[in-house]
Write a protein that holds these residues in place. Structure first.
Motif, PDB file in Angstrom:
ATOM      1  N   VAL A 125       6.575  37.827  19.728  1.00 38.46           N
ATOM      2  CA  VAL A 125       5.750  37.102  20.923  1.00 38.46           C
ATOM      3  C   VAL A 125       4.765  36.278  20.478  1.00 38.46           C
ATOM      4  O   VAL A 125       4.681  35.261  21.240  1.00 38.46           O
ATOM      5  CB  VAL A 125       5.167  38.654  21.608  1.00 38.46           C
ATOM      6  N   PHE A 126       4.208  36.580  19.330  1.00 40.14           N
ATOM      7  CA  PHE A 126       3.155  35.559  19.144  1.00 40.14           C
ATOM      8  C   PHE A 126       3.838  34.277  18.529  1.00 40.14           C
ATOM      9  O   PHE A 126       3.090  33.286  18.262  1.00 40.14           O
ATOM     10  CB  PHE A 126       1.905  36.094  18.253  1.00 40.14           C
ATOM     11  N   ILE A 127       4.802  34.397  17.712  1.00 45.29           N
ATOM     12  CA  ILE A 127       5.686  33.254  17.540  1.00 45.29           C
ATOM     13  C   ILE A 127       5.816  32.703  18.369  1.00 45.29           C
ATOM     14  O   ILE A 127       5.834  31.147  18.520  1.00 45.29           O
ATOM     15  CB  ILE A 127       6.845  33.790  16.468  1.00 45.29           C
ATOM     16  N   SER A 128       6.293  33.086  19.526  1.00 51.13           N
ATOM     17  CA  SER A 128       6.782  32.367  20.708  1.00 51.13           C
ATOM     18  C   SER A 128       5.583  31.478  21.331  1.00 51.13           C
ATOM     19  O   SER A 128       5.479  30.545  21.704  1.00 51.13           O
ATOM     20  CB  SER A 128       7.468  33.033  21.862  1.00 51.13           C
ATOM     21  N   GLY A 129       4.401  31.929  21.373  1.00 49.49           N
ATOM     22  CA  GLY A 129       3.171  31.763  21.804  1.00 49.49           C
ATOM     23  C   GLY A 129       2.764  30.411  20.962  1.00 49.49           C
ATOM     24  O   GLY A 129       2.505  29.263  21.382  1.00 49.49           O
ATOM     25  N   GLY A 130       2.919  30.705  19.444  1.00 47.49           N
ATOM     26  CA  GLY A 130       2.496  29.660  18.452  1.00 47.49           C
ATOM     27  C   GLY A 130       3.422  28.337  18.688  1.00 47.49           C
ATOM     28  O   GLY A 130       2.967  27.011  18.797  1.00 47.49           O
ATOM     29  N   ILE A 131       4.802  28.772  19.028  1.00 48.59           N
ATOM     30  CA  ILE A 131       5.806  27.350  19.467  1.00 48.59           C
ATOM     31  C   ILE A 131       5.328  26.755  20.486  1.00 48.59           C
ATOM     32  O   ILE A 131       5.431  25.667  20.791  1.00 48.59           O
ATOM     33  CB  ILE A 131       7.453  28.029  19.206  1.00 48.59           C
ATOM     34  N   THR A 132       5.009  27.832  21.469  1.00 46.87           N
ATOM     35  CA  THR A 132       4.695  27.073  22.978  1.00 46.87           C
ATOM     36  C   THR A 132       3.493  26.147  22.809  1.00 46.87           C
ATOM     37  O   THR A 132       3.529  24.864  23.249  1.00 46.87           O
ATOM     38  CB  THR A 132       4.369  28.032  23.778  1.00 46.87           C
ATOM     39  N   HIS A 133       2.599  26.487  22.061  1.00 45.33           N
ATOM     40  CA  HIS A 133       1.369  25.730  22.180  1.00 45.33           C
ATOM     41  C   HIS A 133       1.668  24.369  21.107  1.00 45.33           C
ATOM     42  O   HIS A 133       1.045  23.330  21.037  1.00 45.33           O
ATOM     43  CB  HIS A 133      -0.036  26.586  21.432  1.00 45.33           C
ATOM     44  N   THR A 134       2.213  24.602  20.028  1.00 49.87           N
ATOM     45  CA  THR A 134       2.776  23.620  18.994  1.00 49.87           C
ATOM     46  C   THR A 134       3.351  22.404  19.636  1.00 49.87           C
ATOM     47  O   THR A 134       3.338  21.488  19.361  1.00 49.87           O
ATOM     48  CB  THR A 134       3.602  24.092  18.070  1.00 49.87           C
ATOM     49  N   SER A 135       4.249  22.736  20.822  1.00 50.15           N
ATOM     50  CA  SER A 135       4.841  21.562  21.768  1.00 50.15           C
ATOM     51  C   SER A 135       4.008  20.467  22.084  1.00 50.15           C
ATOM     52  O   SER A 135       4.513  19.467  22.496  1.00 50.15           O
ATOM     53  CB  SER A 135       5.740  22.212  22.900  1.00 50.15           C
ATOM     54  N   LEU A 136       2.667  20.908  22.233  1.00 51.13           N
ATOM     55  CA  LEU A 136       1.523  19.992  22.771  1.00 51.13           C
ATOM     56  C   LEU A 136       1.504  18.628  21.709  1.00 51.13           C
ATOM     57  O   LEU A 136       1.556  17.559  22.161  1.00 51.13           O
ATOM     58  CB  LEU A 136       0.335  20.458  22.904  1.00 51.13           C
ATOM     59  N   GLY A 137       2.001  19.184  20.380  1.00 54.78           N
ATOM     60  CA  GLY A 137       1.905  18.063  19.572  1.00 54.78           C
ATOM     61  C   GLY A 137       3.098  16.949  19.871  1.00 54.78           C
ATOM     62  O   GLY A 137       2.747  15.791  19.743  1.00 54.78           O
ATOM     63  N   GLY A 138       4.159  17.448  20.121  1.00 51.77           N
ATOM     64  CA  GLY A 138       5.253  16.830  20.537  1.00 51.77           C
ATOM     65  C   GLY A 138       5.129  15.898  21.898  1.00 51.77           C
ATOM     66  O   GLY A 138       5.554  14.859  21.758  1.00 51.77           O
ATOM     67  N   LEU A 139       4.439  16.627  22.571  1.00 53.63           N
ATOM     68  CA  LEU A 139       4.348  15.844  23.855  1.00 53.63           C
ATOM     69  C   LEU A 139       3.245  14.877  23.733  1.00 53.63           C
ATOM     70  O   LEU A 139       3.564  13.736  24.181  1.00 53.63           O
ATOM     71  CB  LEU A 139       3.598  16.783  25.011  1.00 53.63           C
ATOM     72  N   GLY A 140       2.261  14.979  23.007  1.00 49.72           N
ATOM     73  CA  GLY A 140       1.218  13.964  22.736  1.00 49.72           C
ATOM     74  C   GLY A 140       1.775  12.740  21.870  1.00 49.72           C
ATOM     75  O   GLY A 140       1.709  11.635  22.120  1.00 49.72           O
ATOM     76  N   LEU A 141       2.732  13.259  20.890  1.00 49.80           N
ATOM     77  CA  LEU A 141       3.298  12.092  20.244  1.00 49.80           C
ATOM     78  C   LEU A 141       4.341  11.457  21.026  1.00 49.80           C
ATOM     79  O   LEU A 141       4.489  10.009  20.907  1.00 49.80           O
ATOM     80  CB  LEU A 141       4.142  12.718  19.079  1.00 49.80           C
ATOM     81  N   GLY A 142       5.003  11.968  21.903  1.00 52.86           N
ATOM     82  CA  GLY A 142       5.935  11.141  22.847  1.00 52.86           C
ATOM     83  C   GLY A 142       5.168  10.313  23.717  1.00 52.86           C
ATOM     84  O   GLY A 142       5.526   9.146  24.079  1.00 52.86           O
ATOM     85  N   PHE A 143       4.157  10.678  24.340  1.00 51.41           N
ATOM     86  CA  PHE A 143       3.426   9.941  25.218  1.00 51.41           C
ATOM     87  C   PHE A 143       2.780   8.691  24.385  1.00 51.41           C
ATOM     88  O   PHE A 143       3.036   7.677  25.079  1.00 51.41           O
ATOM     89  CB  PHE A 143       1.877  10.692  25.882  1.00 51.41           C
TER      90      PHE A 143
END
Length: 274
Positions: free
Chosen positions: A39-57
Motif C-alpha cells: 500500500v505504501f509503495i503504491s502511495g509512494g509511486i502515486t506521489h512520485t508521479s508529480l515529478g513526471g507531471l512537472g517535468l512534462g509541463f
C-alpha cells in the motif's frame, strides 16, 4: 437538470466509461497491492508521479506520458533499492516519494506561467476525462485481465508467499517487476479520476471492503471491481447534485461503503447452533 438527462451528455458518458475501466484496472492491480502489503509503495509511486507531471509541463510534452515514465522508473527503483541494496523498503519509498515531489515542485516553479491543468492531476476531475484516456484505460484493463488469466497461479503464489513461489520454480523477480510496472501504469492512467492526493484509496478501499466478506484472492478482486465502480458512480452523481469535487466524493462514498459493510458484519445477528 433531470436525472436521466445527464446520460445524454458526452462528458458524463465518458466519466462512466472511465469509471468502469479504471475500476477494472484498479481492482485487479489493487488486490495484488493489498495482499502483498504494498500500500505504501503504491502511495509512494502515486506521489512520485508529480515529478513526471512537472517535468512534462516544463518540457511541453504530454504530462501523462512523462509521469508514466517517471513512475515506472521510480517503481523499479524502489523494488531494486529495497531488494538489492540492503535499504529498508519504507526508507526507499520515502526517498523516491520525496524525490518525485521535489522534482515536480521545482519544474512547475521553473515553468513560466501557471500550469493550468495541475489541479486536475492533484485532486482529480472525472468529468474532464477524454476519449483517449478511456481508450488507454480500456487497453490496460484488457491487458491486466489477460495477464491475470494466464498467470493467475503465479501471481497468487508471489502475492501470498514469494519464498514458497521460488520453491515452485516461479520467476518471482519477473512477476514482481512486472506487477510494479502495472501498478505504476494503473496509477498514472487513473490520476484524472481522483487525483494524486487521493488515488491510493482507490487501490485499497474497495479491496479492504471485499476482504471483509472473503479471503479468496479472485473473489476479492472481482468484488473490488464492482465496489470500485459503484463508488465511482455514486460519487459522480452525488458530486454533481451537491456541487462538490468529484474525486474527493468518490473516495468519500467508497469509505462510507466500507464502514457500512463493517458495521453490518459487526451487528448482524449471529447464528445460533442447535
Amino acid at each position: 437538470m433531470e436525472f436521466l438527462e445527464l446520460f445524454e451528455y458526452g462528458f458524463f458518458q465518458n466519466a462512466l466509461l472511465g469509471s468502469l475501466f479504471a475500476s477494472i484496472a484498479c481492482g485487479i492491480i489493487g488486490t495484488y497491492v493489498v495482499v502483498r502489503r504494498l500500500v505504501f509503495i503504491s502511495g509512494g509511486i502515486t506521489h512520485t508521479s508529480l515529478g513526471g507531471l512537472g517535468l512534462g509541463f516544463y518540457l511541453g510534452v504530454n504530462p501523462v506520458l512523462s509521469a508514466m515514465v517517471f513512475s515506472v522508473l521510480s517503481a523499479f527503483g524502489i523494488q531494486w533499492v529495497s531488494s538489492k541494496q540492503g535499504v529498508r523498503e519504507d526508507s526507499a519509498i520515502a526517498v523516491f516519494w520525496s524525490l518525485g515531489m521535489a522534482v515536480g515542485i521545482i519544474f512547475i516553479f521553473l515553468k513560466s506561467g501557471f500550469a493550468p491543468n495541475l489541479s486536475e492531476y492533484l485532486f482529480g476531475n472525472i468529468l474532464t476525462i477524454t476519449q483517449s484516456n478511456i481508450l488507454y484505460l480500456a487497453i490496460l484493463s484488457v491487458v491486466l485481465t489477460l495477464f491475470y488469466i494466464i498467470f493467475r497461479h503465479e501471481i497468487i503464489y508471489v502475492a501470498f508467499d514469494s519464498d514458497f513461489a521460488r520453491t515452485r520454480n516461479i520467476p518471482v523477480k519477473f512477476i514482481e517487476y512486472l506487477m510494479m510496472f502495472f501498478i505504476a501504469v494503473s496509477i498514472v492512467l487513473s490520476i484524472r479520476l481522483v487525483g494524486i492526493v487521493l488515488l491510493m484509496s482507490l487501490l485499497t478501499v474497495p479491496q479492504m471492503t471485499a476482504n471483509l466478506f472473503s479471503s479468496n484472492y479472485t473473489k476479492i478482486m472481482l468484488a473490488s471491481i464492482v465496489i470500485g465502480f459503484l463508488g465511482c458512480v455514486g460519487g459522480l452523481f452525488s458530486s454533481y447534485f451537491l456541487n462538490v469535487p468529484s474525486g474527493a466524493f468518490i473516495i468519500f462514498v467508497l469509505i462510507v461503503i466500507f464502514l457500512v459493510c463493517k458495521l453490518f458484519l459487526m451487528f448482524r445477528p449471529s447464528k445460533t447452533v442447535r
